[in-house]
Enzyme design. Structure first.
Site, PDB file in Angstrom:
ATOM      1  N   HIS A 181       0.813  -1.219   0.000  1.00  0.00           N
ATOM      2  CA  HIS A 181       0.000   0.000   0.000  1.00  0.00           C
ATOM      3  C   HIS A 181       0.848   1.271   0.000  1.00  0.00           C
ATOM      4  O   HIS A 181       0.296   2.379  -0.014  1.00  0.00           O
ATOM      5  CB  HIS A 181      -0.924   0.021   1.216  1.00  0.00           C
ATOM      6  CG  HIS A 181      -2.005  -1.015   1.183  1.00  0.00           C
ATOM      7  ND1 HIS A 181      -2.865  -1.162   0.117  1.00  0.00           N
ATOM      8  CD2 HIS A 181      -2.357  -1.971   2.090  1.00  0.00           C
ATOM      9  CE1 HIS A 181      -3.710  -2.153   0.363  1.00  0.00           C
ATOM     10  NE2 HIS A 181      -3.415  -2.669   1.544  1.00  0.00           N
ATOM     11  N   TYR A 346      -3.852 -12.529   8.393  1.00  0.00           N
ATOM     12  CA  TYR A 346      -3.959 -12.176   9.804  1.00  0.00           C
ATOM     13  C   TYR A 346      -4.647 -13.218  10.669  1.00  0.00           C
ATOM     14  O   TYR A 346      -4.780 -13.011  11.873  1.00  0.00           O
ATOM     15  CB  TYR A 346      -4.688 -10.821   9.922  1.00  0.00           C
ATOM     16  CG  TYR A 346      -4.036  -9.777   9.063  1.00  0.00           C
ATOM     17  CD1 TYR A 346      -2.845  -9.172   9.450  1.00  0.00           C
ATOM     18  CD2 TYR A 346      -4.569  -9.430   7.818  1.00  0.00           C
ATOM     19  CE1 TYR A 346      -2.217  -8.239   8.647  1.00  0.00           C
ATOM     20  CE2 TYR A 346      -3.950  -8.504   7.006  1.00  0.00           C
ATOM     21  CZ  TYR A 346      -2.773  -7.904   7.421  1.00  0.00           C
ATOM     22  OH  TYR A 346      -2.143  -6.991   6.618  1.00  0.00           O
TER      23      TYR A 346
END
Length: 364
Positions: A181, A346
């Site tokens: 990102h 995650y």
């Protein structure tokens, strides 16, 4: 009666994994989401779970070696790098931790076009304002060791490039924090330095005229896409949850973004509806692999986000471990020198198994 043996099986090479102990040091401690302090999911234990899984598979694990900043400076703006490397110390010296009890750098204002209009805008002098000049969200906090961890993650990616250039078929870099990102001038999305983009640039430096980056993270890699958007020597392809359905990064990652100038046609986004599972997701990866081959790439970087998995808390996609194995096979069939860079993922209990499922086809 003599003992007769059958054919001796040819031993399969094990994948090489690069990591650094310093990738554990980054501790954001929280995310500020819609103004609320929430528990973060980008935690140091991600590294430990991955290492445990690859060691259980008896893969070769090596520590990253340090690299200079030459390639990094070709991907990221120097003022941005200076800011990220020094902002926490400036934050501490400003007295903000004592004043409001916030020892992590978190922006509170952003100098967008809505604020400036036609005004020129100037670099803020206050560190709490400067934070929003380079960071574009409130989720991506900077702690005392964030820079060390981000720089160590980059060394993991660059060490993987070195090993691939020395003849390894594929090398997996346990990069934490993730990076896709991060744009040329700013950070966000729990990312601080763009490991995949730097790896692609390093492969270009190693003599590959064209490189492909394939991003399978659940979220569009707006940073990587923007860095190479106007370049014809790096193909960027991404499969991700549709940002138009309300998912990060919200404003980019749509199918009509195809590159500009010399890079026109070298960007391919495949946004998918929330709830999408193995079939359409694997079909999208197959399309990205096909386009990567058509781009003429002689080396591949995989942004290996594992948060499209069905159990992951950060995405509405529903990809299984088998789906990840199929996707790994699709990209491995390109038979290109490959650097696999860890991005998201995650759900701690499934993280290691997803890594081994995806990476194994690259060496079998």
């Amino acid at each position: 009666m003599g003992w007769q043996s059958g054919p001796v099986p040819t031993p399969q090479p094990s994948p090489t994994v690069v990591w650094s102990p310093e990738t554990r040091l980054h501790r954001p401690d929280a995310e500020i989401w819609v103004g609320v302090r929430t528990e973060g999911t980008e935690v140091p234990e991600r590294v430990d779970r991955i290492l445990q899984a690859v060691r259980d598979e008896q893969w070769q694990v090596v520590e990253a070696t340090s690299h200079d900043d030459d390639v990094l400076a070709e991907v990221h703006d120097s003022d941005f790098l200076c800011h990220l490397g020094t902002v926490h110390e400036r934050w501490r010296e400003s007295g903000i931790p004592e004043l409001v009890g916030q020892d992590r750098v978190v922006p509170y204002m952003f100098a967008t076009e809505a604020m400036l209009g036609q005004l020129p805008g100037r670099l803020p002098s206050a560190v709490h304002a400067l934070a929003g000049w380079y960071c574009y969200d409130t989720m991506t906090l900077v702690g005392p060791d964030t820079w060390r961890s981000a720089r160590a993650a980059l060394d993991c990616a660059l060490t993987a490039v070195d090993l691939v250039s020395d003849g390894h078929r594929a090398v997996y870099a346990v990069c934490r924090p993730p990076g896709h990102h991060v744009t040329r001038t700013g950070y966000g999305g729990s990312c601080y330095l763009n490991n995949a983009a730097v790896a692609a640039q390093a492969l270009r430096r190693k003599g590959h005229e064209n490189v492909a980056v394939v991003d399978v993270d659940a979220h569009h890699g707006n940073g990587t896409a923007s860095i190479f958007y106007d370049r014809g020597d790096v193909f960027y392809g991404s499969v991700h949850v549709d940002p138009g359905a309300g998912w990060f990064p919200h404003v980019v990652g749509f199918a009509d973004e195809v590159g500009s100038g010399e890079g026109e046609g070298t960007t391919l986004n495949v946004p998918l509806s929330p709830g999408t599972g193995d079939g359409p997701w694997c079909d999208a990866v197959s399309l990205l692999a096909e386009r990567a081959a058509e781009s003429g790439a002689t080396a591949l970087v995989v942004s290996l986000g594992l948060d499209a998995a069905v159990d992951d808390p950060e995405s509405p996609l529903r990809v299984s471990r088998d789906g990840y194995a199929r996707a790994g096979s699709e990209l491995a069939e390109l038979a290109l020198p490959t650097v696999l860079v860890q991005e998201g993922g995650y759900h701690l209990d499934s993280l290691g198994g997803l890594v081994t499922a995806f990476v194994t086809p690259f060496v079998t």
